[in-house]
Design an enzyme around this catalytic site. Structure first.
Site, PDB file in Angstrom:
ATOM      1  N   HIS A  67      -2.642  25.289   4.008  1.00 45.06           N
ATOM      2  CA  HIS A  67      -2.456  24.502   5.228  1.00 45.06           C
ATOM      3  C   HIS A  67      -3.734  23.744   5.598  1.00 45.06           C
ATOM      4  O   HIS A  67      -4.603  23.557   4.744  1.00 45.06           O
ATOM      5  CB  HIS A  67      -1.946  25.404   6.365  1.00 45.06           C
ATOM      6  N   GLU A 104      -3.281  30.558  10.851  1.00 43.33           N
ATOM      7  CA  GLU A 104      -3.394  30.809   9.414  1.00 43.33           C
ATOM      8  C   GLU A 104      -4.374  29.822   8.785  1.00 43.33           C
ATOM      9  O   GLU A 104      -5.160  30.197   7.906  1.00 43.33           O
ATOM     10  CB  GLU A 104      -2.012  30.687   8.755  1.00 43.33           C
ATOM     11  N   HIS A 159      -3.392  32.437   1.657  1.00 45.20           N
ATOM     12  CA  HIS A 159      -2.497  32.358   2.812  1.00 45.20           C
ATOM     13  C   HIS A 159      -2.488  33.680   3.571  1.00 45.20           C
ATOM     14  O   HIS A 159      -2.982  34.705   3.085  1.00 45.20           O
ATOM     15  CB  HIS A 159      -1.062  32.058   2.360  1.00 45.20           C
ATOM     16  N   GLU A 240      -0.808  36.279  -0.090  1.00 41.62           N
ATOM     17  CA  GLU A 240      -0.494  36.394   1.336  1.00 41.62           C
ATOM     18  C   GLU A 240      -1.232  37.652   1.784  1.00 41.62           C
ATOM     19  O   GLU A 240      -0.814  38.770   1.503  1.00 41.62           O
ATOM     20  CB  GLU A 240       1.016  36.529   1.556  1.00 41.62           C
TER      21      GLU A 240
HETATM   22 ZN    ZN Z   1       0.716  29.820   4.322  1.00 36.32          ZN
END
Ligand code: ZN
Length: 279
Positions: A67, A104, A159, A240
């Protein structure tokens, strides 16, 4: 569910020692740690080949902080559809955040900086796909292309998840075999799996974080719908690091010392991969 509340503090204490090497606060005088001496830098006459001090000399790692803090203000741009080989996806997404508003995008950039510092100390060349230095994106297609164009030895997209509040834990995402359009992951599936297994194990060891209990299996998932993996020509995985929507994970993800442990785990995985016999 409450997870390992009894085990975690002990693990944290055990894991605090390596942090002292980085000169972070909170080390105190405990553990009588005399950091293992490490030459500050290689001498000017050292060969470019890997050495004990810089085992990753000559190697290139691409870190993709998932992101972008600016994406939220550029929804038109990031909602453009891009070709990921077997379909079309949004150029990029805004990502998730904790209930307290820690995003995030801020998390991924912070951890990427920490991983970069650790890998550079081992002699690696480290490239970030974005460094908070562009208003939005890049698109997932470009994130993959940056690794390809750098002929990176390995890459990771960092992430933190936005799963159900009741779920916690981390997982690593491996590329599925995808041969469609511009996508052909045939050559990277094997090495990416080896990279992913090492990062999974080292991340767990460094953080004490459990495998995700709401997605994946034993901390591993395999996906063919992520452009960043589909279009990669170099060994690459996603991680993640935890679930930002879960209170316990959110507390850890928000803690700079935990993020340093997370970065150490990721860096250790790369080092193991790049210095391994089958690297
Ligand atoms: Zn993400």
């Amino acid at each position: 569910m409450n997870h390992s509340h009894l085990r975690s503090p002990a693990l944290r204490l055990l894991l605090a020692a390596p942090l002292c090497l980085a000169g972070l606060t909170g080390c105190g005088t405990a553990a009588g740690s005399t950091p293992a001496a490490r030459p500050p830098t290689a001498t000017a006459s050292s060969a470019p080949s890997a050495s004990a001090a810089e085992p990753l000399a000559g190697r290139t790692v691409v870190l993709d902080p998932g992101h972008n803090p600016g994406n939220v203000d550029h929804t038109t741009e990031i909602n453009q559809q891009v070709d990921v080989g077997n379909g079309h996806k949004e150029c990029d997404t805004t990502g998730t955040e904790t209930d307290a508003g820690y995003t995030e995008a801020a998390y991924t950039l912070d951890v990427a900086h920490r991983v970069r510092a650790l890998l550079r100390a081992e002699g690696a060349t480290v490239i970030l796909t974005q460094d908070g230095d562009r208003p939005w994106g890049p698109c997932v297609t470009e994130r993959a292309a940056i690794g390809n164009n750098a002929h990176a030895d390995a890459a990771i997209s960092i992430h933190a998840d936005g799963g159900p509040a009741s779920g916690s834990g981390f997982h690593v995402i491996l590329p599925a075999t995808v041969v469609a359009g511009q996508a052909d992951t045939t050559a990277i599936v094997g090495p990416s799996r080896r990279l992913g297994l090492l990062i999974r194990d080292d991340f767990k060891a460094a953080t004490g974080e459990q495998f995700a209990d709401y997605v994946a299996d034993q901390g591993l998932d395999t996906r063919g719908d992520l452009g960043g993996l589909n279009l990669s020509k170099v060994p690459k995985v996603f991680i993640e690091c935890g679930n930002m929507r879960n209170a316990g994970d959110a507390q850890r993800l928000t803690d700079p010392q935990w993020r340093q442990q997370a970065a150490q785990g990721i860096a250790n995985g790369f080092t193991a991969y790049l210095t391994g016999d089958a690297g």
